[in-house]
Design a protein around this motif. Structure first.
Motif, mmCIF file in Angstrom:
data_model
loop_
_atom_site.group_PDB
_atom_site.id
_atom_site.type_symbol
_atom_site.label_atom_id
_atom_site.label_comp_id
_atom_site.label_asym_id
_atom_site.label_seq_id
_atom_site.Cartn_x
_atom_site.Cartn_y
_atom_site.Cartn_z
ATOM 1 N N VAL A 65 4.018 -3.777 6.686
ATOM 2 C CA VAL A 65 3.330 -4.498 5.606
ATOM 3 C C VAL A 65 1.839 -4.596 5.927
ATOM 4 C CG1 VAL A 65 3.182 -6.673 4.334
ATOM 5 C CG2 VAL A 65 5.405 -5.846 5.100
ATOM 6 N N GLY A 68 -0.561 -1.919 5.142
ATOM 7 C CA GLY A 68 -0.957 -1.852 3.731
ATOM 8 C C GLY A 68 -2.248 -2.588 3.439
ATOM 9 N N TYR A 72 -5.761 2.647 5.217
ATOM 10 C CA TYR A 72 -4.936 3.836 5.457
ATOM 11 C C TYR A 72 -4.082 4.092 4.228
ATOM 12 C CZ TYR A 72 -5.962 3.335 10.454
ATOM 13 O OH TYR A 72 -6.599 3.247 11.656
ATOM 14 N N LYS A 74 -0.497 5.664 2.645
ATOM 15 C CA LYS A 74 0.874 5.767 3.158
ATOM 16 C C LYS A 74 1.100 7.135 3.793
ATOM 17 C CE LYS A 74 3.374 2.158 0.881
ATOM 18 N NZ LYS A 74 4.554 1.741 0.130
ATOM 19 N N ARG A 206 5.861 6.562 -0.043
ATOM 20 C CA ARG A 206 4.988 6.130 -1.147
ATOM 21 C C ARG A 206 5.761 5.295 -2.158
ATOM 22 N NH1 ARG A 206 1.798 11.573 -2.140
ATOM 23 N NH2 ARG A 206 0.021 11.221 -0.775
ATOM 24 N N LYS A 207 7.018 5.689 -2.363
ATOM 25 C CA LYS A 207 7.830 4.988 -3.368
ATOM 26 C C LYS A 207 8.419 3.697 -2.824
ATOM 27 C CE LYS A 207 9.073 8.930 -6.198
ATOM 28 N NZ LYS A 207 10.067 9.955 -6.455
ATOM 29 N N ARG A 208 8.561 3.635 -1.510
ATOM 30 C CA ARG A 208 9.246 2.481 -0.910
ATOM 31 C C ARG A 208 8.336 1.250 -0.915
ATOM 32 N NH1 ARG A 208 10.821 2.024 5.186
ATOM 33 N NH2 ARG A 208 11.704 -0.045 5.149
ATOM 34 N N GLU A 209 8.908 0.106 -1.260
ATOM 35 C CA GLU A 209 8.143 -1.147 -1.224
ATOM 36 C C GLU A 209 8.552 -1.912 0.016
ATOM 37 O OE1 GLU A 209 8.796 -2.895 -5.121
ATOM 38 O OE2 GLU A 209 6.906 -1.963 -5.730
ATOM 39 N N VAL A 210 7.603 -2.081 0.934
ATOM 40 C CA VAL A 210 7.961 -2.718 2.212
ATOM 41 C C VAL A 210 7.731 -4.231 2.160
ATOM 42 C CG1 VAL A 210 7.675 -0.748 3.732
ATOM 43 C CG2 VAL A 210 5.674 -2.041 3.037
#
Lengths: 210, 281
Positions: A65, A68, A72, A74, A206-210
């Motif tokens: 997290v 983010g 940087y 992803k 890129r699609k994953r929400e951490v």
């Protein structure tokens, strides 16, 4: 990107001392006790776990997290792990290859062509575990992804063991015929799997929400 | 220019929806995001930083859409999340080196100054830090790379009152430069009251209010009276009320209160509690 690699370097220094120990043990064992390729390439296989473990530590500390909030992308976060993977595999390959080369020279069985062929085949097999596992980890997280990793280690270890039971390290002749093309094919296949894995990991992360 | 422009920001999870949040943070100002647990403060912040993908709406940070090369934008944004997610084996010294390789404008001297000012040990591992020390390290990082905007999620939680006051003072100093702005979320409304120019109330994913703090404090007041006395006021003058056996407390519009009726200043915390409870009814 340099910052991410430096962070991973500090983490490896802290957490990965046991891998160094294992590398020494397996190298020594392969040098003195066995002709089985598994002993030669197992450190490579094991060290593929380093980027996987670093990713698990990142998740645990919630760096996934925090990264983010840093400048940087992803893609860079993913690429950092692949670069670590390649660097570690190359370093381990250098050690095992040197040890194996010395062993063959001492035994008087050193033939450069055979040596490189065996090296390439073993390296391709053992270095593929991490790239096959990493996309799953970037998609599902390290907890679930790790199962794929252990499964792959089993598959590759069994394959290397099986192959090396039939092929003697010091008496093999793979420099001619269809067998001669195998290392090149493996190299191409290995590079293709690496590239696909890298690409998929970036897409998944890129699609994953951490 | 606005430091932040958020329009109709939406995001749905299972059991939670951030419902069309819009607000602007003018440059040089501090905005406090107030809300109870699960109100959507952290979600809003993560959406602003593109850590979560928005379902709809738009976010502009320092004039740039957060969809277009946010990596560059983040060079100008200092962030402290509710949990500072640094690897636990790192020391403050190592973190400084990592950040020096991360931010183009990293100021090592400023980082060292803040580490000393906040009494942080340089060579102790992060895992051995208290929550307050972790927060302080997060704040030191956020303020050491020449950020123009600070986005802070509960940055004062876990800090003792003395350090909290010191940190609040640091934030205040940060906005003395009129190009610097802060978006800060906190449970500790008293900190926000001290610090903020604007206040936004979030409740169950909805923005209940977003206004200048001084305007709010000038517009609203508290009355403590009987139910009969309150009933004499025009219904529109009473925004929220709370009745119990000992009397009635209400938030009222100052200008609608007749002369002679005793009113007292309202705090942002009281206004927030009454607003949220009023929403629930």
């Amino acid at each position: 990107m340099k910052g991410l690699l430096l962070k991973d370097f500090y983490m490896m220094k802290k957490y990965c001392k046991s891998y160094l120990f294992m590398l020494v043990i397996f190298t020594v064992v392969s040098f003195f006790a066995s002709d089985n390729l598994l002993f030669v390439f197992y450190p490579c296989l094991l060290c593929g776990m380093i980027p996987v473990n670093l990713l698990a530590y990142d998740e645990h500390s919630r760096f996934t997290v925090y990264s983010g909030t840093l400048p940087y992308t992803k893609a860079q976060v993913v690429s950092g792990k692949y670069i670590v993977c390649i660097l570690v595999q190359c370093a381990v390959l250098f050690v095992t290859a040197t040890a194996q080369g010395i062993k063959m020279a001492v035994n008087g069985s050193f033939r450069a062509q055979d040596f490189f062929v065996i090296l390439i085949i073993g390296f391709c097999f053992s270095s593929l575990v991490a790239p096959i596992s990493l996309p799953f980890m970037f998609k599902f997280g390290t907890e679930k992804g790790r199962m794929v990793y252990f499964f792959m280690i089993g598959v590759v270890a069994a394959s290397v063991y099986g192959l090396s039971t039939f092929l003697n390290v010091e008496q093999i002749d793979m420099g001619t015929g269809l067998a001669g093309a195998l290392p090149i094919l493996l190299c191409v296949l290995c590079a293709a799997i690496y590239a696909l894995s890298w690409y998929l990991s970036i897409v998944f992360y890129r699609k994953r929400e951490v | 220019m606005n430091a932040l422009e958020i329009k109709d920001l939406r995001k749905s999870f299972k059991g939670f929806t951030l419902d069309g949040v819009s607000f602007c943070l003018p440059q040089g100002c501090i905005m406090g995001l107030v809300g109870e647990n699960g109100a959507g403060k952290s979600t809003t912040i993560k959406l602003i930083l593109d850590i979560l993908h928005k379902d709809g709406g738009s976010v502009k940070i320092l004039g740039k859409d957060n969809g277009e090369d946010i990596r560059l934008t983040k060079e100008d944004v200092g962030v402290v999340m509710d949990e500072v997610g640094l690897p636990t084996c790192l020391t403050a010294k190592q973190v400084g080196k990592i950040m020096a390789s991360t931010f183009k404008n990293w100021d090592s001297a400023e980082y060292s100054r803040l580490i000393t000012k906040l009494s942080l040990p340089e060579n102790k591992e992060f895992k051995d830090f208290s929550r307050g020390m972790k927060m302080k390290l997060g704040i030191a990082i956020a303020m050491s790379h020449g950020a123009k905007l600070l986005i802070l999620d509960e940055p004062t939680s876990g800090l003792d009152p003395v350090v909290r006051d010191e940190v609040v003072e640091m934030f205040y100093d940060f906005t003395r430069d009129e190009t610097h702005s802060i978006l800060i979320s906190s449970h500790i409304v008293s900190d926000l009251e001290k610090l903020c120019d604007y206040i936004a109330f979030l409740h169950k994913g909805k923005l209940l209010l977003c206004e200048e703090k001084d305007e709010l404090l000038a517009r609203y007041a508290m009355v403590h009276c009987t139910a009969e006395e309150l009933a004499r006021l025009a219904p529109a003058a009473v925004k929220y009320k709370k009745e119990n056996a000992y009397g009635t407390e209400a938030v009222v519009l100052r200008e609608s209160v007749p002369d002679g009726m005793k009113i007292s200043p309202i705090s942002i915390e009281e206004l927030f509690v009454f607003t949220v409870k009023g929403e629930g009814k």
